[in-house]
Structure formats: C-alpha cells, structure tokens
Design a protein around this motif. Sequence first.
Motif, PDB file in Angstrom:
ATOM      1  N   CYS A 133       0.840  -1.204   0.000  1.00  0.00           N
ATOM      2  CA  CYS A 133       0.000   0.000   0.000  1.00  0.00           C
ATOM      3  C   CYS A 133       0.871   1.249   0.000  1.00  0.00           C
ATOM      4  O   CYS A 133       1.859   1.318   0.732  1.00  0.00           O
ATOM      5  CB  CYS A 133      -0.925   0.018   1.216  1.00  0.00           C
ATOM      6  N   ILE A 135       0.357   5.064   0.848  1.00  0.00           N
ATOM      7  CA  ILE A 135      -0.562   6.017   1.479  1.00  0.00           C
ATOM      8  C   ILE A 135       0.252   7.214   1.947  1.00  0.00           C
ATOM      9  O   ILE A 135       1.117   7.064   2.813  1.00  0.00           O
ATOM     10  CB  ILE A 135      -1.305   5.375   2.674  1.00  0.00           C
ATOM     11  N   LEU A 147      -4.044   7.023  -3.559  1.00  0.00           N
ATOM     12  CA  LEU A 147      -3.608   5.943  -2.679  1.00  0.00           C
ATOM     13  C   LEU A 147      -3.622   4.652  -3.499  1.00  0.00           C
ATOM     14  O   LEU A 147      -4.600   4.389  -4.228  1.00  0.00           O
ATOM     15  CB  LEU A 147      -4.529   5.803  -1.472  1.00  0.00           C
ATOM     16  N   CYS A 149      -2.860   0.305  -3.938  1.00  0.00           N
ATOM     17  CA  CYS A 149      -2.840  -0.997  -3.260  1.00  0.00           C
ATOM     18  C   CYS A 149      -2.667  -2.064  -4.339  1.00  0.00           C
ATOM     19  O   CYS A 149      -3.396  -2.068  -5.345  1.00  0.00           O
ATOM     20  CB  CYS A 149      -4.150  -1.194  -2.498  1.00  0.00           C
ATOM     21  N   TRP A 162     -11.115  -0.492   0.008  1.00  0.00           N
ATOM     22  CA  TRP A 162     -10.439   0.460   0.886  1.00  0.00           C
ATOM     23  C   TRP A 162     -11.269   0.724   2.133  1.00  0.00           C
ATOM     24  O   TRP A 162     -12.513   0.716   2.093  1.00  0.00           O
ATOM     25  CB  TRP A 162     -10.193   1.781   0.151  1.00  0.00           C
ATOM     26  N   LYS A 164     -11.494   3.336   5.666  1.00  0.00           N
ATOM     27  CA  LYS A 164     -11.085   4.551   6.371  1.00  0.00           C
ATOM     28  C   LYS A 164     -11.551   4.435   7.819  1.00  0.00           C
ATOM     29  O   LYS A 164     -12.747   4.276   8.069  1.00  0.00           O
ATOM     30  CB  LYS A 164     -11.692   5.793   5.721  1.00  0.00           C
ATOM     31  N   TYR A 201      -6.128   4.938   6.788  1.00  0.00           N
ATOM     32  CA  TYR A 201      -6.547   4.195   5.605  1.00  0.00           C
ATOM     33  C   TYR A 201      -5.830   2.848   5.544  1.00  0.00           C
ATOM     34  O   TYR A 201      -4.652   2.734   5.903  1.00  0.00           O
ATOM     35  CB  TYR A 201      -6.242   4.993   4.334  1.00  0.00           C
ATOM     36  N   MET A 220      -3.402   9.501   7.291  1.00  0.00           N
ATOM     37  CA  MET A 220      -3.170  10.590   6.341  1.00  0.00           C
ATOM     38  C   MET A 220      -3.795  11.869   6.901  1.00  0.00           C
ATOM     39  O   MET A 220      -4.983  11.890   7.219  1.00  0.00           O
ATOM     40  CB  MET A 220      -3.765  10.273   4.969  1.00  0.00           C
TER      41      MET A 220
END
Length: 311
Positions: A133, A135, A147, A149, A162, A164, A201, A220
């Motif tokens: 990942c 980020i 972002l 992945c 994803w 959060k 994230y 983030m």
Amino acid sequence: MERTSLCVPIVILLMQCFPSLPVTVSTNKQKVEVHEFSDAVLSCIFRTERDQNPRIEWKKKGKDVSFVYFDGHFRGPFEERASIDGATVTLRKVTQEDAGEYRCEISAPFDSVNLGETNVTLRVLVPPNTPACEIPSAAVTGSAVQLRCRDQQSIPPATYAWYKDDQLMIPLRHANATYLINTQTGLLEFKAVAKEDSGRYSCRASNGVGKPTMCEGRHMTIEDVNVTAVVVAVVVICLVVLVCGCGGFLMHRNGFFTQGHRGRSFWISECHGAAHISSQNLNRTEDTSNVNYIPPPQEPQDFKHTQSFML
C-alpha cells in the motif's frame, strides 16, 4: 460349398457394418484448477484398435517441450512426486512452476491410426499475499491525492477494497463523488482532498482463494494552506529581487564597475611610478656619497728612497 459361399458375403457385410476403431485419446477435464500445494489429477483416457500395449507419454508445453512421463518413468521435477494409473497422471503438491499446458500422447504401432493425443491445462490458484500500500502521510487541502494498493502474486488477480478508520469505503459512481475507487487496480483517488478526508486508511485484497489479506493502516493528515504566509513570502522575495536588480543597474549606470577597473590600473601605474622614483633617489644618493668621499691619509715615504730616485 454353397454354405461357404454364403458366409463370405455375410462376414464382409458385418465388417462394413461394424468397422474397427483406431486409437482414440480423450480427457475427462481439459481445464484443471487446484490450490497451490495440493494434488492435481490430469486425466487421459485412450482406446486402441488392436494394440494392447501402447506407448504412453506426457509432455509439458512451454518455450521448449519437456518430458513429464517417458519410457515408463517420470522425468525432471516430477520424478519423486507423481504417479500414473493407466494414462492418468497425478501430480502432488503442485506449485506455480507446475502450471501450464500438458499433452498426453498414445502411440499404437499396430493400429491403422497409430497416434492420438489430448491436452490438459493446469492452473494453480494462489491466495492473496499482504498487499503493498502507498498512502501519503500528509496532503494539502484542495490537492489531488492517490492511494495505491497492489498484490502481484495472487491467482486469479485480486480485487481490492479500501477502509477509512476501519469503515468500508463504498465505491461512488455519480459525477459529484469526492473520491473514486478502482476495485481491479486498487487505486483510491481524491480529486480535491478536504479536512474531513483525514484519517487512517488501509486496503484489503481478496480473490476467492484462501482468506483475504490487508495491509497495515496508515494515517493521512490533510492540512490547510496558510495563504497569508505564502503571499507574504512571495512579496518579500519579489522585493528582494527588485532591490538587488535596481541597485545593480544604478551601480553600473554610475560607472562603479568601470571606475573600479580604472582604479586598479591607476594604482598599478602609481606603484610603478613610485618604484621608478625610488630607484632614481637611490642613484642620486649613491652619487652624493661619492662626491663627499674623503680618502684616507697616505703614510710619508722614505726620504732616502726619494732622493736616490731623483739622482
């Protein structure tokens, strides 16, 4: 004699009605999918016309065709981990290196058609590994942020979701969406981040083989832009550049740089003149010293010697 003559046409008619079949080769399953490190069964079923002991061969296709089973023995990496039943082969604890296309060949020299073959494709399924990942730790409000992945090892390719703050982010499809998620590539894209987009994230990869895996979450932070500080810094830089430019122009216009050059020449000529004058003064001093020079008194000569000289 009449019975014999009648039997011959009957036999010929029966042979035409029931012709003998040449060698035929088939498989129960042309595409085999198994999990990594499990067993794979590659079926091969054959039937011959007359030959009761045909030759059985298995080959693996690739850049170069390699033998798997030949002359009654397994070859290469399959020597210690494969078995055969009839013409059906079982490969134990398969890995990604075993995936590919295999061909079963049956040779029956005594049949009218003495060669038959069938193909079997082996696909080894691999569960997803922990995805990598990307980020960012911080971003500025209003900027575009991506972002990422990705898991390169999973077979079939993984799909991505994803999160959060441990809450699933639902992919948005409408035109006013503040973010977009590509479940196939693992890309989460913000067109213009805002303060409320700050959070932790993480990404999950899954492909239906084994358990899904997630990367470690990362926070983030979205920070506001200090417009006043940016404007002040730009103004100060502009003023410094303007003052330096004007100062340099005025100094050049007033002949500062030219006078400096002439000053250096004048100083050098003055130094040469002073050296010349010093040399002349030194010579004069030497002449003066020669004029005032008084020789030392001589000793009186012998009277007798002088008189004898005159005689």
